[in-house]
Scaffold this motif. Structure first.
Motif, PDB file in Angstrom:
ATOM      1  N   ALA A 116     119.977  12.040  22.246  1.00  0.00           N
ATOM      2  CA  ALA A 116     119.445  12.142  20.887  1.00  0.00           C
ATOM      3  C   ALA A 116     118.882  10.817  20.411  1.00  0.00           C
ATOM      4  CB  ALA A 116     120.551  12.631  19.941  1.00  0.00           C
ATOM      5  N   ALA A 117     119.601   9.717  20.711  1.00  0.00           N
ATOM      6  CA  ALA A 117     119.130   8.390  20.307  1.00  0.00           C
ATOM      7  C   ALA A 117     117.843   8.022  21.008  1.00  0.00           C
ATOM      8  CB  ALA A 117     120.221   7.358  20.602  1.00  0.00           C
ATOM      9  N   ARG A 118     117.727   8.365  22.268  1.00  0.00           N
ATOM     10  CA  ARG A 118     116.510   8.047  23.019  1.00  0.00           C
ATOM     11  C   ARG A 118     115.294   8.744  22.416  1.00  0.00           C
ATOM     12  NH1 ARG A 118     114.714   6.953  28.376  1.00  0.00           N
ATOM     13  NH2 ARG A 118     116.553   5.620  28.520  1.00  0.00           N
ATOM     14  N   VAL A 119     115.464  10.007  21.977  1.00  0.00           N
ATOM     15  CA  VAL A 119     114.334  10.779  21.459  1.00  0.00           C
ATOM     16  C   VAL A 119     114.133  10.548  19.966  1.00  0.00           C
ATOM     17  CG1 VAL A 119     113.373  13.109  21.249  1.00  0.00           C
ATOM     18  CG2 VAL A 119     114.740  12.498  23.246  1.00  0.00           C
ATOM     19  N   GLY A 120     115.245  10.203  19.261  1.00  0.00           N
ATOM     20  CA  GLY A 120     115.153  10.044  17.820  1.00  0.00           C
ATOM     21  C   GLY A 120     115.283  11.344  17.069  1.00  0.00           C
ATOM     22  N   VAL A 121     116.114  12.263  17.612  1.00  0.00           N
ATOM     23  CA  VAL A 121     116.364  13.536  16.939  1.00  0.00           C
ATOM     24  C   VAL A 121     117.873  13.711  16.819  1.00  0.00           C
ATOM     25  CG1 VAL A 121     114.233  14.596  17.772  1.00  0.00           C
ATOM     26  CG2 VAL A 121     116.337  14.839  19.112  1.00  0.00           C
ATOM     27  N   SER A 122     118.296  14.779  16.158  1.00  0.00           N
ATOM     28  CA  SER A 122     119.724  15.027  15.981  1.00  0.00           C
ATOM     29  C   SER A 122     120.337  15.568  17.269  1.00  0.00           C
ATOM     30  CB  SER A 122     119.948  16.026  14.855  1.00  0.00           C
ATOM     31  OG  SER A 122     119.458  17.309  15.230  1.00  0.00           O
ATOM     32  N   THR A 123     121.667  15.406  17.380  1.00  0.00           N
ATOM     33  CA  THR A 123     122.359  15.970  18.544  1.00  0.00           C
ATOM     34  C   THR A 123     122.261  17.492  18.530  1.00  0.00           C
ATOM     35  OG1 THR A 123     124.429  15.915  17.303  1.00  0.00           O
ATOM     36  CG2 THR A 123     123.984  14.063  18.772  1.00  0.00           C
ATOM     37  N   ALA A 124     122.187  18.092  17.342  1.00  0.00           N
ATOM     38  CA  ALA A 124     122.052  19.545  17.262  1.00  0.00           C
ATOM     39  C   ALA A 124     120.751  20.008  17.909  1.00  0.00           C
ATOM     40  CB  ALA A 124     122.105  19.999  15.808  1.00  0.00           C
ATOM     41  N   SER A 125     119.673  19.246  17.672  1.00  0.00           N
ATOM     42  CA  SER A 125     118.386  19.605  18.273  1.00  0.00           C
ATOM     43  C   SER A 125     118.436  19.475  19.791  1.00  0.00           C
ATOM     44  CB  SER A 125     117.270  18.723  17.711  1.00  0.00           C
ATOM     45  OG  SER A 125     117.078  18.964  16.332  1.00  0.00           O
TER      46      SER A 125
ATOM     47  N   GLU B 102     107.771  22.588  20.869  1.00  0.00           N
ATOM     48  CA  GLU B 102     107.532  22.380  22.301  1.00  0.00           C
ATOM     49  C   GLU B 102     107.481  20.889  22.628  1.00  0.00           C
ATOM     50  OE1 GLU B 102     107.400  23.385  26.092  1.00  0.00           O
ATOM     51  OE2 GLU B 102     107.641  24.778  24.408  1.00  0.00           O
ATOM     52  N   ARG B 103     106.915  20.090  21.711  1.00  0.00           N
ATOM     53  CA  ARG B 103     106.846  18.639  21.950  1.00  0.00           C
ATOM     54  C   ARG B 103     108.246  18.035  21.988  1.00  0.00           C
ATOM     55  NH1 ARG B 103     106.406  13.909  18.863  1.00  0.00           N
ATOM     56  NH2 ARG B 103     105.217  12.245  19.904  1.00  0.00           N
TER      57      ARG B 103
END
Length: 343
Positions: A23-32, A45-46
Protein backbone atom coordinates in the motif's frame (compact mmCIF):
# COMPACT_ATOMS: atom_id res chain seq x y z
CA UNK A 1 20.55 -2.87 -5.10
CA UNK A 2 17.18 -1.61 -6.44
CA UNK A 3 14.32 -0.19 -4.41
CA UNK A 4 12.51 -3.55 -4.32
CA UNK A 5 15.61 -5.29 -2.97
CA UNK A 6 15.93 -2.65 -0.24
CA UNK A 7 12.33 -3.17 0.83
CA UNK A 8 12.76 -6.94 0.86
CA UNK A 9 16.04 -6.97 2.76
CA UNK A 10 15.16 -4.35 5.40
CA UNK A 11 18.66 -3.77 6.82
CA UNK A 12 19.62 -7.41 6.35
CA UNK A 13 16.69 -8.85 8.33
CA UNK A 14 14.97 -10.40 5.27
CA UNK A 15 11.64 -9.20 6.65
CA UNK A 16 8.67 -10.60 4.78
CA UNK A 17 6.80 -7.86 2.84
CA UNK A 18 3.42 -6.96 4.32
CA UNK A 19 0.19 -5.66 2.87
CA UNK A 20 1.09 -2.25 4.32
CA UNK A 21 4.35 -2.25 2.34
CA UNK A 22 2.48 -2.73 -0.93
CA UNK A 23 0.00 0.00 0.00
CA UNK A 24 2.83 2.40 0.86
CA UNK A 25 4.62 1.69 -2.40
CA UNK A 26 1.49 2.51 -4.45
CA UNK A 27 0.11 5.24 -2.19
CA UNK A 28 -3.30 3.66 -1.65
CA UNK A 29 -5.10 2.16 1.34
CA UNK A 30 -4.51 -1.40 2.52
CA UNK A 31 -8.20 -2.04 1.83
CA UNK A 32 -7.67 -1.19 -1.84
CA UNK A 33 -4.66 -3.48 -2.00
CA UNK A 34 -6.65 -6.29 -0.42
CA UNK A 35 -9.44 -5.87 -2.97
CA UNK A 36 -6.97 -6.05 -5.85
CA UNK A 37 -5.15 -9.10 -4.53
CA UNK A 38 -8.41 -10.93 -3.93
CA UNK A 39 -9.68 -10.04 -7.40
CA UNK A 40 -12.69 -8.16 -6.04
CA UNK A 41 -14.21 -5.43 -8.26
CA UNK A 42 -13.83 -1.82 -7.13
CA UNK A 43 -10.35 -0.39 -7.72
CA UNK A 44 -9.67 1.17 -11.12
CA UNK A 45 -7.72 -0.75 -13.74
CA UNK A 46 -4.77 1.64 -13.29
CA UNK A 47 -4.73 1.07 -9.52
CA UNK A 48 -5.02 -2.66 -10.08
CA UNK A 49 -2.01 -2.68 -12.38
CA UNK A 50 0.08 -0.58 -9.98
CA UNK A 51 -0.78 -2.80 -7.00
CA UNK A 52 0.04 -6.00 -8.85
CA UNK A 53 3.33 -4.53 -10.10
CA UNK A 54 4.29 -3.36 -6.61
CA UNK A 55 3.39 -6.73 -5.07
CA UNK A 56 5.57 -8.48 -7.64
CA UNK A 57 8.47 -6.05 -7.09
CA UNK A 58 8.33 -6.50 -3.32
CA UNK A 59 7.89 -10.25 -3.48
CA UNK A 60 4.63 -10.03 -1.55
CA UNK A 61 2.65 -13.25 -1.17
CA UNK A 62 -0.87 -13.49 0.18
CA UNK A 63 -0.97 -15.09 3.64
CA UNK A 64 -3.75 -17.56 2.90
CA UNK A 65 -3.88 -18.90 6.44
CA UNK A 66 -4.42 -15.47 7.95
CA UNK A 67 -7.09 -14.68 5.39
CA UNK A 68 -8.93 -17.89 6.18
CA UNK A 69 -8.81 -17.29 9.92
CA UNK A 70 -10.08 -13.75 9.51
CA UNK A 71 -13.04 -14.79 7.36
CA UNK A 72 -13.71 -18.09 9.18
CA UNK A 73 -13.95 -19.60 5.69
CA UNK A 74 -11.30 -21.82 4.16
CA UNK A 75 -12.83 -21.98 0.66
CA UNK A 76 -11.35 -25.46 0.46
CA UNK A 77 -13.09 -28.41 -1.18
CA UNK A 78 -11.86 -31.76 0.11
CA UNK A 79 -11.42 -34.44 -2.54
CA UNK A 80 -11.01 -38.15 -1.82
CA UNK A 81 -9.14 -39.86 -4.65
CA UNK A 82 -7.93 -43.38 -5.37
CA UNK A 83 -4.22 -42.99 -6.00
CA UNK A 84 -4.21 -46.03 -8.32
CA UNK A 85 -6.93 -44.74 -10.68
CA UNK A 86 -5.84 -42.86 -13.82
CA UNK A 87 -9.43 -41.71 -14.27
CA UNK A 88 -9.49 -40.21 -10.78
CA UNK A 89 -6.27 -38.34 -11.60
CA UNK A 90 -7.99 -36.83 -14.62
CA UNK A 91 -11.02 -35.91 -12.53
CA UNK A 92 -8.79 -34.13 -10.00
CA UNK A 93 -7.18 -32.06 -12.76
CA UNK A 94 -10.61 -30.99 -14.00
CA UNK A 95 -11.81 -30.34 -10.43
CA UNK A 96 -8.87 -27.98 -9.86
CA UNK A 97 -9.83 -25.94 -12.91
CA UNK A 98 -13.52 -25.82 -11.99
CA UNK A 99 -12.75 -24.86 -8.38
CA UNK A 100 -10.32 -22.10 -9.31
CA UNK A 101 -12.91 -20.59 -11.63
CA UNK A 102 -15.21 -19.96 -8.64
CA UNK A 103 -12.57 -18.94 -6.11
CA UNK A 104 -12.09 -22.27 -4.33
CA UNK A 105 -9.09 -24.55 -3.92
CA UNK A 106 -8.75 -28.30 -3.32
CA UNK A 107 -7.36 -30.43 -0.54
CA UNK A 108 -6.60 -33.99 -1.66
CA UNK A 109 -6.67 -37.10 0.50
CA UNK A 110 -5.76 -40.43 -1.06
CA UNK A 111 -6.99 -43.98 -0.88
CA UNK A 112 -4.23 -46.58 -0.96
CA UNK A 113 -3.99 -50.27 -0.22
CA UNK A 114 -3.35 -49.39 3.43
CA UNK A 115 -5.40 -46.20 3.75
CA UNK A 116 -9.19 -46.54 3.81
CA UNK A 117 -12.05 -44.13 3.14
CA UNK A 118 -12.60 -43.29 6.80
CA UNK A 119 -8.99 -42.15 7.21
CA UNK A 120 -9.07 -40.19 3.96
CA UNK A 121 -12.26 -38.37 4.93
CA UNK A 122 -11.08 -37.60 8.46
CA UNK A 123 -7.98 -35.97 6.96
CA UNK A 124 -10.12 -33.77 4.73
CA UNK A 125 -12.21 -32.66 7.69
CA UNK A 126 -9.06 -31.97 9.74
CA UNK A 127 -7.97 -29.53 7.04
CA UNK A 128 -11.31 -27.71 7.42
CA UNK A 129 -12.66 -28.66 4.02
CA UNK A 130 -15.99 -26.90 3.62
CA UNK A 131 -17.46 -29.60 1.37
CA UNK A 132 -16.36 -33.12 0.45
CA UNK A 133 -16.16 -34.38 -3.13
CA UNK A 134 -15.78 -38.14 -2.91
CA UNK A 135 -14.68 -39.95 -6.07
CA UNK A 136 -16.24 -43.39 -6.31
CA UNK A 137 -16.98 -43.83 -2.59
CA UNK A 138 -17.77 -47.37 -1.42
CA UNK A 139 -19.02 -46.58 2.10
CA UNK A 140 -22.64 -47.51 2.88
CA UNK A 141 -25.26 -44.91 2.02
CA UNK A 142 -26.16 -44.31 5.67
CA UNK A 143 -22.50 -43.63 6.50
CA UNK A 144 -22.31 -41.05 3.71
CA UNK A 145 -25.61 -39.51 4.84
CA UNK A 146 -24.24 -39.09 8.38
CA UNK A 147 -21.11 -37.50 6.95
CA UNK A 148 -23.24 -35.11 4.90
CA UNK A 149 -24.71 -33.79 8.13
CA UNK A 150 -21.21 -32.64 9.14
CA UNK A 151 -20.15 -31.21 5.79
CA UNK A 152 -21.87 -31.21 2.37
CA UNK A 153 -21.00 -34.39 0.46
CA UNK A 154 -20.94 -34.74 -3.30
CA UNK A 155 -20.51 -38.34 -4.43
CA UNK A 156 -19.00 -38.61 -7.90
CA UNK A 157 -19.37 -41.68 -10.09
CA UNK A 158 -21.60 -43.81 -7.87
CA UNK A 159 -25.35 -44.23 -7.73
CA UNK A 160 -26.69 -43.69 -4.18
CA UNK A 161 -30.39 -44.24 -3.66
CA UNK A 162 -32.41 -42.37 -1.03
CA UNK A 163 -29.44 -41.08 0.96
CA UNK A 164 -30.20 -37.38 0.63
CA UNK A 165 -26.81 -36.71 -0.97
CA UNK A 166 -25.70 -34.77 -4.00
CA UNK A 167 -24.61 -37.23 -6.69
CA UNK A 168 -22.84 -36.65 -10.00
CA UNK A 169 -22.41 -39.71 -12.18
CA UNK A 170 -22.81 -41.20 -15.61
CA UNK A 171 -25.36 -43.89 -16.45
CA UNK A 172 -22.96 -46.85 -16.17
CA UNK A 173 -25.49 -49.45 -17.30
CA UNK A 174 -26.22 -47.39 -20.41
CA UNK A 175 -22.50 -47.05 -21.15
CA UNK A 176 -21.97 -50.81 -21.13
CA UNK A 177 -25.10 -51.16 -23.22
CA UNK A 178 -23.49 -48.92 -25.84
CA UNK A 179 -20.47 -51.24 -25.87
CA UNK A 180 -22.59 -54.35 -26.41
CA UNK A 181 -24.54 -52.64 -29.19
CA UNK A 182 -21.29 -51.60 -30.88
CA UNK A 183 -19.94 -55.15 -30.78
CA UNK A 184 -23.18 -56.78 -31.91
CA UNK A 185 -23.46 -54.31 -34.80
CA UNK A 186 -19.95 -55.36 -35.85
CA UNK A 187 -21.15 -58.97 -35.96
CA UNK A 188 -20.05 -60.31 -32.57
CA UNK A 189 -22.20 -62.87 -30.78
CA UNK A 190 -19.72 -64.39 -28.29
CA UNK A 191 -19.16 -61.48 -25.92
CA UNK A 192 -17.63 -62.10 -22.48
CA UNK A 193 -17.74 -59.59 -19.62
CA UNK A 194 -14.90 -59.30 -17.07
CA UNK A 195 -16.52 -58.14 -13.85
CA UNK A 196 -15.31 -55.36 -11.56
CA UNK A 197 -15.93 -57.11 -8.26
CA UNK A 198 -18.17 -55.83 -5.50
CA UNK A 199 -19.73 -52.39 -5.21
CA UNK A 200 -22.49 -50.31 -6.76
CA UNK A 201 -20.49 -49.22 -9.82
CA UNK A 202 -19.52 -52.80 -10.64
CA UNK A 203 -23.12 -53.91 -10.12
CA UNK A 204 -24.48 -51.26 -12.49
CA UNK A 205 -22.00 -52.10 -15.25
CA UNK A 206 -22.58 -55.85 -14.89
CA UNK A 207 -26.33 -55.25 -15.07
CA UNK A 208 -25.83 -53.11 -18.17
CA UNK A 209 -24.03 -56.01 -19.88
CA UNK A 210 -26.71 -58.56 -19.00
CA UNK A 211 -29.56 -56.24 -20.00
CA UNK A 212 -27.99 -55.36 -23.35
CA UNK A 213 -27.23 -58.99 -24.18
CA UNK A 214 -30.85 -59.92 -23.51
CA UNK A 215 -32.09 -56.96 -25.53
CA UNK A 216 -30.01 -58.09 -28.51
CA UNK A 217 -31.28 -61.67 -28.27
CA UNK A 218 -28.05 -63.08 -26.84
CA UNK A 219 -29.23 -64.17 -23.40
CA UNK A 220 -27.87 -67.70 -23.90
CA UNK A 221 -24.43 -66.25 -24.54
CA UNK A 222 -24.16 -64.22 -21.30
CA UNK A 223 -20.84 -65.03 -19.65
CA UNK A 224 -19.41 -63.09 -16.70
CA UNK A 225 -15.86 -63.75 -15.48
CA UNK A 226 -14.55 -62.77 -12.06
CA UNK A 227 -12.28 -59.72 -12.21
CA UNK A 228 -11.62 -56.38 -10.54
CA UNK A 229 -10.54 -52.83 -11.35
CA UNK A 230 -6.84 -53.59 -11.90
CA UNK A 231 -4.57 -54.73 -14.71
CA UNK A 232 -3.86 -57.89 -12.72
CA UNK A 233 -7.56 -58.71 -12.57
CA UNK A 234 -7.85 -58.38 -16.33
CA UNK A 235 -4.77 -60.53 -16.91
CA UNK A 236 -6.05 -63.32 -14.68
CA UNK A 237 -9.44 -63.33 -16.40
CA UNK A 238 -7.89 -63.41 -19.87
CA UNK A 239 -5.51 -66.24 -18.89
CA UNK A 240 -8.49 -68.33 -17.78
CA UNK A 241 -10.07 -67.79 -21.18
CA UNK A 242 -6.87 -68.73 -22.98
CA UNK A 243 -6.20 -71.80 -20.87
CA UNK A 244 -9.79 -72.95 -21.30
CA UNK A 245 -9.34 -72.93 -25.06
CA UNK A 246 -12.71 -71.31 -25.60
CA UNK A 247 -11.92 -67.75 -26.67
CA UNK A 248 -14.88 -65.48 -27.39
CA UNK A 249 -14.76 -63.03 -30.26
CA UNK A 250 -15.01 -60.04 -27.88
CA UNK A 251 -14.19 -59.16 -24.28
CA UNK A 252 -15.73 -56.24 -22.38
CA UNK A 253 -13.79 -55.20 -19.26
CA UNK A 254 -15.05 -53.37 -16.18
CA UNK A 255 -12.66 -50.44 -16.75
CA UNK A 256 -9.67 -49.43 -18.86
CA UNK A 257 -7.11 -50.76 -16.39
CA UNK A 258 -8.77 -54.17 -16.43
CA UNK A 259 -8.95 -54.03 -20.25
CA UNK A 260 -5.22 -53.27 -20.48
CA UNK A 261 -4.57 -56.39 -18.42
CA UNK A 262 -6.68 -58.37 -20.89
CA UNK A 263 -4.67 -56.92 -23.78
CA UNK A 264 -1.38 -57.87 -22.10
CA UNK A 265 -2.42 -61.49 -21.55
CA UNK A 266 -3.74 -61.86 -25.10
CA UNK A 267 -0.54 -60.38 -26.54
CA UNK A 268 1.66 -62.80 -24.58
CA UNK A 269 -0.44 -65.70 -25.86
CA UNK A 270 -0.10 -64.52 -29.46
CA UNK A 271 -3.82 -63.70 -29.80
CA UNK A 272 -4.32 -60.84 -32.26
CA UNK A 273 -6.42 -57.84 -31.18
CA UNK A 274 -8.78 -57.04 -32.85
CA UNK A 275 -8.09 -59.73 -35.48
CA UNK A 276 -9.07 -62.65 -33.26
CA UNK A 277 -10.58 -60.96 -30.20
CA UNK A 278 -11.96 -57.44 -29.82
CA UNK A 279 -11.44 -55.75 -26.44
CA UNK A 280 -13.33 -52.81 -24.89
CA UNK A 281 -12.72 -50.92 -21.64
CA UNK A 282 -14.59 -48.24 -19.73
CA UNK A 283 -13.58 -44.74 -18.48
CA UNK A 284 -11.54 -43.32 -21.39
CA UNK A 285 -8.63 -42.66 -19.04
CA UNK A 286 -5.27 -41.31 -20.18
CA UNK A 287 -3.76 -44.79 -20.66
CA UNK A 288 -6.51 -45.85 -23.05
CA UNK A 289 -5.54 -43.04 -25.42
CA UNK A 290 -1.90 -44.07 -25.73
CA UNK A 291 -1.03 -45.35 -29.20
CA UNK A 292 0.30 -48.61 -27.76
CA UNK A 293 -3.21 -49.44 -26.47
CA UNK A 294 -5.55 -47.33 -28.65
CA UNK A 295 -8.39 -48.82 -26.63
CA UNK A 296 -12.05 -48.66 -27.59
CA UNK A 297 -13.80 -47.49 -24.43
CA UNK A 298 -16.56 -45.34 -22.95
CA UNK A 299 -16.00 -41.75 -21.89
CA UNK A 300 -17.54 -40.62 -18.61
CA UNK A 301 -16.94 -36.95 -19.36
CA UNK A 302 -14.42 -36.01 -16.66
CA UNK A 303 -14.74 -32.29 -17.36
CA UNK A 304 -18.53 -32.32 -17.11
CA UNK A 305 -18.53 -34.40 -13.93
CA UNK A 306 -15.98 -32.09 -12.31
CA UNK A 307 -17.93 -28.96 -13.27
CA UNK A 308 -21.20 -30.35 -11.91
CA UNK A 309 -19.52 -31.53 -8.68
CA UNK A 310 -17.98 -28.12 -7.96
CA UNK A 311 -21.23 -26.36 -8.87
CA UNK A 312 -23.10 -28.60 -6.42
CA UNK A 313 -20.61 -27.77 -3.65
CA UNK A 314 -20.86 -24.03 -4.29
CA UNK A 315 -24.65 -24.17 -4.33
CA UNK A 316 -24.63 -25.87 -0.94
CA UNK A 317 -22.00 -23.57 0.59
CA UNK A 318 -22.73 -20.17 -0.93
CA UNK A 319 -26.35 -20.33 -2.04
CA UNK A 320 -27.86 -22.31 0.83
CA UNK A 321 -29.34 -25.12 -1.23
CA UNK A 322 -30.44 -27.95 1.10
CA UNK A 323 -32.30 -30.42 -1.08
CA UNK A 324 -30.30 -33.29 -2.56
CA UNK A 325 -29.69 -33.33 -6.29
CA UNK A 326 -28.56 -36.07 -8.68
CA UNK A 327 -26.93 -35.27 -12.01
CA UNK A 328 -26.80 -38.25 -14.39
CA UNK A 329 -24.71 -37.70 -17.51
CA UNK A 330 -24.94 -39.75 -20.69
CA UNK A 331 -21.72 -41.70 -21.39
CA UNK A 332 -20.21 -41.77 -24.86
CA UNK A 333 -18.66 -44.67 -26.76
CA UNK A 334 -15.16 -43.89 -28.07
CA UNK A 335 -14.25 -46.14 -31.00
CA UNK A 336 -10.54 -46.87 -31.35
CA UNK A 337 -8.37 -49.67 -32.63
CA UNK A 338 -9.19 -52.64 -30.39
CA UNK A 339 -12.54 -53.50 -31.96
CA UNK A 340 -13.38 -54.80 -35.41
CA UNK A 341 -15.72 -57.29 -37.07
CA UNK A 342 -15.05 -60.90 -36.02
CA UNK A 343 -12.84 -62.93 -38.35
Amino acid sequence: MDEGDSARRGNGTHKRPRLEDVAARVGVSTASVSLVLRGVPGPSERTRERVLRAAADLGYQVDRTASMLASRRTRLLGVMVDIHSPFHAELVEQLHTAAEDVGYDLVLSTLTRTRDEHTAVETLLAFRSEALILLGPTAPADTLAALDRKSPVIAVGRRIADAGLDVVRTADDEGVGQIVDHLVDLGHREIVYVDGGRGVIATDRRRGYRTAMRRRGLEAGIRVLHGDNTEEGGEHAARRLIEGGDLPTAVVAFNDQCAIGVLAALARAGVAVPGQVSVVGYDDDTLSRLSCFNLTTVSQGAREQARHAVTAAVERLDQGRTEAREVVLTPRLVRRGTTAAPA
